[in-house]
Write a protein that holds these residues in place. Structure first.
Motif, PDB file in Angstrom:
ATOM      1  N   PRO A  78       0.793  -1.236   0.000  1.00 45.60           N
ATOM      2  CA  PRO A  78       0.000   0.000   0.000  1.00 45.60           C
ATOM      3  C   PRO A  78       0.826   1.287   0.000  1.00 45.60           C
ATOM      4  O   PRO A  78       0.388   2.293  -0.542  1.00 45.60           O
ATOM      5  CB  PRO A  78      -0.843  -0.107   1.280  1.00 45.60           C
ATOM      6  N   ASP A  79       2.022   1.283   0.586  1.00 48.09           N
ATOM      7  CA  ASP A  79       2.697   2.579   0.718  1.00 48.09           C
ATOM      8  C   ASP A  79       3.742   2.883  -0.356  1.00 48.09           C
ATOM      9  O   ASP A  79       4.115   4.029  -0.546  1.00 48.09           O
ATOM     10  CB  ASP A  79       3.295   2.760   2.123  1.00 48.09           C
ATOM     11  N   VAL A 106       6.771   2.698  -0.465  1.00 48.68           N
ATOM     12  CA  VAL A 106       8.014   3.314   0.013  1.00 48.68           C
ATOM     13  C   VAL A 106       9.229   2.609  -0.598  1.00 48.68           C
ATOM     14  O   VAL A 106      10.210   3.239  -0.979  1.00 48.68           O
ATOM     15  CB  VAL A 106       8.086   3.256   1.559  1.00 48.68           C
ATOM     16  N   ARG A 127       9.792   3.794  -4.212  1.00 51.55           N
ATOM     17  CA  ARG A 127      10.277   5.173  -4.300  1.00 51.55           C
ATOM     18  C   ARG A 127      11.688   5.339  -3.764  1.00 51.55           C
ATOM     19  O   ARG A 127      12.341   6.342  -4.027  1.00 51.55           O
ATOM     20  CB  ARG A 127       9.323   6.113  -3.567  1.00 51.55           C
ATOM     21  N   ARG A 128      12.141   4.379  -2.992  1.00 49.99           N
ATOM     22  CA  ARG A 128      13.509   4.446  -2.471  1.00 49.99           C
ATOM     23  C   ARG A 128      14.523   4.418  -3.624  1.00 49.99           C
ATOM     24  O   ARG A 128      15.612   4.957  -3.531  1.00 49.99           O
ATOM     25  CB  ARG A 128      13.740   3.287  -1.506  1.00 49.99           C
ATOM     26  N   ILE A 169      16.899  -1.152   1.729  1.00 55.73           N
ATOM     27  CA  ILE A 169      15.566  -0.900   1.177  1.00 55.73           C
ATOM     28  C   ILE A 169      14.595  -1.715   2.020  1.00 55.73           C
ATOM     29  O   ILE A 169      14.845  -2.881   2.290  1.00 55.73           O
ATOM     30  CB  ILE A 169      15.466  -1.379  -0.288  1.00 55.73           C
ATOM     31  N   VAL A 170      13.507  -1.093   2.433  1.00 57.16           N
ATOM     32  CA  VAL A 170      12.567  -1.805   3.281  1.00 57.16           C
ATOM     33  C   VAL A 170      11.173  -1.760   2.686  1.00 57.16           C
ATOM     34  O   VAL A 170      10.736  -0.714   2.214  1.00 57.16           O
ATOM     35  CB  VAL A 170      12.475  -1.163   4.682  1.00 57.16           C
ATOM     36  N   LEU A 182       8.006  -2.551   4.508  1.00 57.03           N
ATOM     37  CA  LEU A 182       7.461  -3.006   5.791  1.00 57.03           C
ATOM     38  C   LEU A 182       6.188  -3.839   5.655  1.00 57.03           C
ATOM     39  O   LEU A 182       6.051  -4.848   6.337  1.00 57.03           O
ATOM     40  CB  LEU A 182       7.206  -1.816   6.724  1.00 57.03           C
ATOM     41  N   GLU A 193       4.211  11.640  -0.364  1.00 54.76           N
ATOM     42  CA  GLU A 193       5.287  11.190   0.525  1.00 54.76           C
ATOM     43  C   GLU A 193       6.399  12.237   0.567  1.00 54.76           C
ATOM     44  O   GLU A 193       6.763  12.816  -0.441  1.00 54.76           O
ATOM     45  CB  GLU A 193       5.851   9.894  -0.046  1.00 54.76           C
ATOM     46  N   PRO A 218      11.514   8.924   0.679  1.00 56.43           N
ATOM     47  CA  PRO A 218      11.332   7.481   0.538  1.00 56.43           C
ATOM     48  C   PRO A 218      11.884   6.700   1.723  1.00 56.43           C
ATOM     49  O   PRO A 218      12.577   5.721   1.563  1.00 56.43           O
ATOM     50  CB  PRO A 218      12.099   7.160  -0.747  1.00 56.43           C
ATOM     51  N   PRO A 221      10.542   4.881   5.247  1.00 48.72           N
ATOM     52  CA  PRO A 221       9.324   4.591   6.000  1.00 48.72           C
ATOM     53  C   PRO A 221       9.308   5.381   7.301  1.00 48.72           C
ATOM     54  O   PRO A 221      10.300   5.440   8.008  1.00 48.72           O
ATOM     55  CB  PRO A 221       9.409   3.085   6.282  1.00 48.72           C
ATOM     56  N   ASN A 228      -5.300   0.067   5.802  1.00 51.60           N
ATOM     57  CA  ASN A 228      -3.978  -0.516   5.980  1.00 51.60           C
ATOM     58  C   ASN A 228      -3.827  -0.998   7.429  1.00 51.60           C
ATOM     59  O   ASN A 228      -3.034  -0.465   8.188  1.00 51.60           O
ATOM     60  CB  ASN A 228      -2.912   0.533   5.637  1.00 51.60           C
ATOM     61  N   TYR A 286       2.540  -0.515  13.747  1.00 52.00           N
ATOM     62  CA  TYR A 286       3.619   0.482  13.756  1.00 52.00           C
ATOM     63  C   TYR A 286       3.137   1.797  14.358  1.00 52.00           C
ATOM     64  O   TYR A 286       3.824   2.414  15.166  1.00 52.00           O
ATOM     65  CB  TYR A 286       4.137   0.737  12.337  1.00 52.00           C
ATOM     66  N   THR A 317      10.577  -7.507  11.320  1.00 51.05           N
ATOM     67  CA  THR A 317      11.417  -8.021  10.237  1.00 51.05           C
ATOM     68  C   THR A 317      12.670  -8.722  10.750  1.00 51.05           C
ATOM     69  O   THR A 317      13.323  -9.436  10.003  1.00 51.05           O
ATOM     70  CB  THR A 317      11.872  -6.889   9.293  1.00 51.05           C
ATOM     71  N   LEU A 334      17.969  -1.982  10.180  1.00 51.95           N
ATOM     72  CA  LEU A 334      16.963  -0.916  10.151  1.00 51.95           C
ATOM     73  C   LEU A 334      17.370   0.240  11.052  1.00 51.95           C
ATOM     74  O   LEU A 334      16.902   1.363  10.884  1.00 51.95           O
ATOM     75  CB  LEU A 334      15.609  -1.445  10.609  1.00 51.95           C
ATOM     76  N   TYR A 365      18.237   3.750   9.949  1.00 52.97           N
ATOM     77  CA  TYR A 365      17.260   4.797   9.675  1.00 52.97           C
ATOM     78  C   TYR A 365      17.047   5.730  10.858  1.00 52.97           C
ATOM     79  O   TYR A 365      16.427   6.770  10.725  1.00 52.97           O
ATOM     80  CB  TYR A 365      15.917   4.173   9.285  1.00 52.97           C
TER      81      TYR A 365
END
Lengths: 125, 166
Positions: free
Chosen positions: A85-86, A88, A91-92, A102-103, A105, B28, B31, B33, B73, B79, B126, B131, B134
């Motif tokens: 859905p997102d 992300v 777009r990364r 790159i994630v 989620l 957005e 990029p 999350p 969603n 999250y 995950t 991660l 980030y």
């Protein structure tokens, strides 16, 4: 109660430190390429040696959440499309040398680069 | 008394959901999350500073659960919940440390807490320690968005505080 100036100084310090850390982590570094490892749910599902690629390699990774189409080229890799859905991960864009992965989620999918042989592998998961 | 409280919490939840829904339409920002304005946190902030911690918690949870369903969603609820609760705890703590003119400071730290909570959730889901790379980027975005929502919240508390506390 602390003075506003004290708070501002504290916040500026945090901003500068994390800003410097971000630039450092995202900055491209040589050598580009290395091995791209794709994880779903923390488990390695595929690895691609980007330095050994000459043409394009396109493949799909199916997860419980959905499908990611991944495109690998010499020295770089990206998620070309995904039904998350997102978006992300799409777009990364290209991942070629940054240590930040790159994630995706929603699909619990992660693509990370392990540099050439010299890179220290401190993998836990 | 109870009815008054329920009504105020309900109105604040509705405002938070409206803000949340509008924010969904924004493009957005980056990029990465978790990088987004978090405008609905203005309402959590205002509620915490005028009505108190319990009302803020109720409004927060109602907004996240209903918002997740509106956004279609539900997977993101986890999250949001981890981030939202972390930000909430920071806000409640900061309430004792700042004056009414420093509400934006509480918001900055709450936003950083929000992003740290989200990373913790993503890490757990995950199982990918990298991660954590980030975290600095999200801290930068947290300071900026937190200051923005904080000033908005502070302004709202100054203008609406009296009416809300009645």
């Amino acid at each position: 109660m602390a003075k506003t100036r004290t708070w501002v100084i504290l916040i500026v310090v945090i901003l500068l430190l994390s800003g410097a850390a971000s630039v450092f982590l995202y900055a491209p570094r040589s050598p580009a390429g290395g091995v791209a490892r794709i994880y779903v749910d923390g488990e390695l599902v595929r690895s691609v040696d980007l330095s050994a690629l000459s043409g394009e390699e396109r493949f799909t990774v199916e997860t419980e959440g959905g499908v990611n189409v991944i495109l690998a080229e010499a020295g770089r890799i990206r998620v070309e499309s995904a039904d998350c859905p997102d978006q992300v991960c799409v777009r990364r864009g290209w991942l070629s040398s940054s240590p930040a992965p790159i994630v995706c989620l929603p699909h619990r999918l992660v693509i990370r680069l392990d540099g050439g042989g010299a890179a220290v592998d401190t993998e836990v998961g | 008394m109870e009815l008054r409280r329920l009504t105020k919490d309900g109105v604040l939840t509705a405002v938070a959901l409206a803000i949340f829904t509008v924010e969904l339409q924004l493009p957005e920002l980056a990029p990465v999350p978790g990088v987004k304005p978090g405008l609905a946190n203005i309402v959590t902030l205002v509620t915490a500073f005028t009505l108190g911690p319990w009302d803020a918690l109720a409004v927060l949870i109602a907004r996240i659960v209903l918002g997740g369903l509106i956004a279609g969603n539900p997977a993101a609820i986890l999250y949001s919940l981890c981030g939202g609760l972390a930000a909430y705890l920071v806000t409640v703590l900061m309430r004792r440390l700042v004056t009414e003119k420093q509400i934006w400071v509480a918001s900055v730290f709450a936003a950083i807490g929000h992003n740290a909570g989200q990373i913790a959730a993503a890490l757990a889901v995950t199982g990918t320690p990298s991660l954590l790379y980030y975290l600095p980027v999200l801290a930068v975005s947290g300071v900026i968005t937190g200051a923005f929502t904080g000033f908005a919240g502070q302004f709202a508390v100054r203008r609406l505080g009296k009416a809300l506390r009645k």
